[in-house]
Motif scaffolding. Structure first.
Motif, mmCIF file in Angstrom:
data_model
loop_
_atom_site.group_PDB
_atom_site.id
_atom_site.type_symbol
_atom_site.label_atom_id
_atom_site.label_comp_id
_atom_site.label_asym_id
_atom_site.label_seq_id
_atom_site.Cartn_x
_atom_site.Cartn_y
_atom_site.Cartn_z
ATOM 1 N N TYR A 16 0.837 -1.202 0.000
ATOM 2 C CA TYR A 16 0.000 0.000 0.000
ATOM 3 C C TYR A 16 0.869 1.247 0.000
ATOM 4 O O TYR A 16 0.639 2.180 -0.793
ATOM 5 N N ALA A 20 0.296 3.797 -2.974
ATOM 6 C CA ALA A 20 -0.688 4.797 -2.564
ATOM 7 C C ALA A 20 -0.856 5.971 -3.533
ATOM 8 O O ALA A 20 -2.003 6.297 -3.894
ATOM 9 N N ARG A 30 -8.813 5.050 2.226
ATOM 10 C CA ARG A 30 -7.728 4.074 2.119
ATOM 11 C C ARG A 30 -6.733 4.272 3.263
ATOM 12 O O ARG A 30 -6.256 3.298 3.853
ATOM 13 N N PHE A 121 -16.060 4.214 -3.257
ATOM 14 C CA PHE A 121 -16.069 3.167 -2.239
ATOM 15 C C PHE A 121 -17.466 2.885 -1.713
ATOM 16 O O PHE A 121 -17.634 2.067 -0.823
ATOM 17 N N THR A 137 -10.195 -2.261 0.981
ATOM 18 C CA THR A 137 -10.251 -0.801 0.836
ATOM 19 C C THR A 137 -8.857 -0.224 0.605
ATOM 20 O O THR A 137 -8.651 0.677 -0.204
ATOM 21 N N MET A 138 -7.894 -0.795 1.302
ATOM 22 C CA MET A 138 -6.514 -0.334 1.216
ATOM 23 C C MET A 138 -5.946 -0.541 -0.189
ATOM 24 O O MET A 138 -5.249 0.310 -0.725
#
Lengths: 425, 252
Positions: A16, A20, A30, A121, A137-138
């Motif tokens: 992540y 990102a 996130r 989301f 979600t990440m």
């Protein structure tokens, strides 16, 4: 938690961090999911809701971001029984327009977009206690955004998830799907997951049904026997809407299917008929939370497990009835058929009822094949292995026979039948 | 040689001896009755012949058309032509009667290297058999024995027998719990098959059924042995004098 399992979790966090800046959509959610995941990591069996389901087989595996190389999707696609229905294909968690198929001019009332192009989301609550949702979600990069216009009957849509794994460098993908039906809309969604070798499939699916909408959701989880399937499904039911799902779980080394249903509309109907057919070292877990947040709604959950060799089945089902949800009709049943000495089932029902005028029941049964029934069939000339198959099919029959969609039923029944071919009894 | 030759058959259940040396010879084409008091071993004999688990044979032999019957699996016994009409037919929830019967029929046909029959032909045969037996076609749509009355279950056994056309039928107290109409249907079902190629062992506690299925021979089983054999008149005399005299005679 073992150091190796913690390491697997930390690898996701590191991925992540690296990705990102390039991940689609608003970053705040996130970031919070990643912060939560940093603190908690992957769940272990000390977490109450993971008591029966150990992720230890993931320990030490370094999952990599799914790349498109070594694409076996077309050959996997060939496994799908022929159908005329519109087909939306994902491979390695990414939408594949080249493999998908829609009628010219599109399907009336149906619109399809991708998360990669239109990231959102949705409204899935940011729960503090759901590691699979946080992981998704990440790291979500793509997914299906399916919408049916109000009052439209969009017919059938097949949503296919294909995965090409790798034994040394297993990929992980975290697709984020959204299915929205407008008021009075109807859809039959048939989801099929297929794959080869080792990978992690961590989808999150949000279903939102507006007033009087009806979704028939058929699911076949037929992941590779070496794969990991960690899925969460969130369903929100508006007034008078109906969500009916028939799900067959037969794949993956470890499968966890979480389902949370929020019944927010009066008089909504929720039904889940699921079957898990497992052998070898497979572990499959269905964990549900059905929240009755409006009066006069019904929920039905009927789970069947057929377990052989050293397979392990888990069903945890919670029905929570809010104070205002009077006249709730809740039902939950988990039945297991154990075909070997080493097979095991864990069953954990929970009822939390805060309304005083409700009907809620739950039950669980565990048994082996009845020797009297076997002998009766054999005495009529049916060989023992065939007699066993007949009795297992009868045990699952209630789940599959009622599917009001002939192609969908044939796909699920075919998956049960082919299960026997690899498994001489 | 007789179709069924039982010699010195001894068997036990959970360590308890039940059959203590049964000798019986059933020639092809004949119908024999086995009578006897409760606990004499009648049902055990039926189950041992059909191959149910949990019965251990300690001595003796059973030959079916010259073959060693006891060495065969239950399904192989069905394939060579043995049929047991159960005293307590088993319910199979989720298994449709029509499917069950066609599966059974085709399993037996496969084992005999005969071609399987398709669904249409099967339905035709099944309907014809039901008609002969004065049974309702609705029977085919229901799950095997589920929700059947006692009489319906017994009639379903006879229906299966009619379709499978065994060489040897063993009727294990098929008459118990039947009213006179159902009894006649059962008897008609057996009588319709009677002929050179059909034999039957009719196990019963009462003489009643034998008014309708007249046996060629009657054997009395007591404490795991055949203690008396005779013609149909033996059944009548038992009805009058009861088993007590015979049992005492055998013990003497």
């Amino acid at each position: 938690m073992s150091a190796a399992l913690r390491q697997t979790g930390e690898n996701f966090s590191a991925r992540y961090q690296g990705l990102a800046p390039r991940l689609p959509g608003p970053p705040d959610l996130r970031r919070r999911a990643a912060a939560w995941f940093d603190r908690h990591g992957l769940p272990d069996t000390r977490d109450e809701s993971w008591r029966f389901t150990s992720l230890r087989p993931l320990a030490g595996i370094v999952f990599s971001r799914a790349e498109d190389q070594d694409d076996t999707a077309p050959s996997l696609l060939a496994r799908l029984p022929p159908t005329e229905a519109p087909l939306l294909v994902f491979a390695q968690g990414r939408m594949r327009a080249d493999l998908s198929r829609f009628p010219a001019g599109g399907q009336a009332g149906l619109s399809v977009a991708s998360f990669a192009n239109e990231p959102s989301f949705g409204n899935v609550p940011e729960s503090e206690t759901e590691p699979l949702s946080a992981l998704n979600t990440m790291l979500a990069e793509d997914g299906a955004r399916i919408a049916v216009a109000p009052s439209a009957d969009a017919g059938t849509l097949v949503l296919l998830h294909l995965a090409s794994g790798h034994a040394e460098h297993p990929p992980a993908f975290h697709p984020r799907h959204q299915i929205r039906l407008g008021a009075g809309a109807r859809l039959t969604l048939i989801e099929i997951a297929l794959g080869t070798s080792v990978y992690l499939h961590n989808p999150l699916t949000e279903v939102v049904l507006a007033e009087q909408a009806e979704l028939l959701h058929l699911r076949l989880q037929d992941e590779s026997a070496a794969a990991f399937h960690l899925a969460s499904l969130h369903v929100a039911l508006g007034p008078g809407s109906a969500y009916e799902s028939v799900a067959l779980v037969r794949g993956a080394r470890i499968a966890r299917s979480e389902l949370t249903a929020a019944i927010v509309g009066e008089g909504a109907r929720f039904a889940l008929h699921a079957a898990q057919i497992l052998g070898g070292e497979q572990l499959a877990d269905i964990t549900t939370v059905v929240r009755h947040l409006a009066p006069g709604a019904s929920s039905r959950q009927s789970i069947r497990n057929v377990l052989t060799e050293r397979a392990h089945g888990v069903f945890q089902g919670r029905i929570a009835v809010d104070r205002i949800a009077q006249k709730t009709d809740g039902y939950q049943m988990n039945k297991a058929l154990l075909l070997s000495e080493e097979a095991q089932i864990n069953s954990k029902p929970e009822l939390e009822i805060f309304a005083d005028d409700v009907k809620c029941s739950h039950g669980a049964t565990v048994g082996a094949l009845d020797p009297n029934q076997l002998f009766y069939l054999q005495s009529r000339g049916v060989p023992k292995a065939e007699a066993r198959a007949i009795l297992v099919a009868a045990f699952l029959g209630e789940t599959l026979e009622a599917i009001p969609h002939s192609w969908g039923r044939s796909v699920l029944e075919g998956a049960v039948q082919s299960w026997w071919k690899d498994r001489p009894l | 040689m007789a179709l069924l030759e039982i010699r010195g058959l001894a068997a036990e259940v959970e360590g308890k001896p039940i059959l203590r040396g049964v000798d019986l010879s059933l020639p092809e084409g004949e119908v024999h009755a086995i009578m006897g008091p409760n606990g004499s071993g009648k049902s055990t004999l039926a189950y041992v012949l059909a191959g149910r688990e949990g019965y251990s044979v300690n001595a003796g032999s059973v030959r079916f058309d010259g073959e060693d019957l006891l060495a065969m699996d239950p399904e192989a016994r069905a394939a060579v032509g043995l049929f047991l009409a159960f005293q307590y037919p088993v319910e199979l929830p989720g298994v449709g009667n029509a499917n069950f019967l066609r599966t059974a029929l085709n399993a037996v046909r496969r084992a005999r290297a005969e071609p399987e029959i398709d669904a249409m032909k099967f339905l035709k045969e099944a309907r014809a058999a039901l008609k002969r037996l004065s049974m309702s076609e609705e029977m085919l749509k229901r799950n095997v024995n589920v929700g059947f009355s006692g009489g319906e279950k017994k009639r379903n056994e006879i229906f299966q027998m009619a379709l499978l056309r065994p060489r040897l039928a063993i009727l294990d107290e098929t008459d118990s719990g039947l009213d006179i109409d159902a009894l006649k249907i059962v008897a008609n079902g057996v009588n319709a098959l009677r002929g050179e190629k059909f034999s039957a062992l009719v196990i019963t506690h009462y003489q009643r059924l034998l008014d309708h299925i007249v046996p060629d021979k009657v054997h009395v089983l007591s404490e795991g042995r055949i203690v008396r054999s005779g013609g149909p008149e033996l059944a009548l005399s038992l009805e009058e004098s009861g088993y007590a005299g015979l049992v005492a005679e055998a013990a003497a």
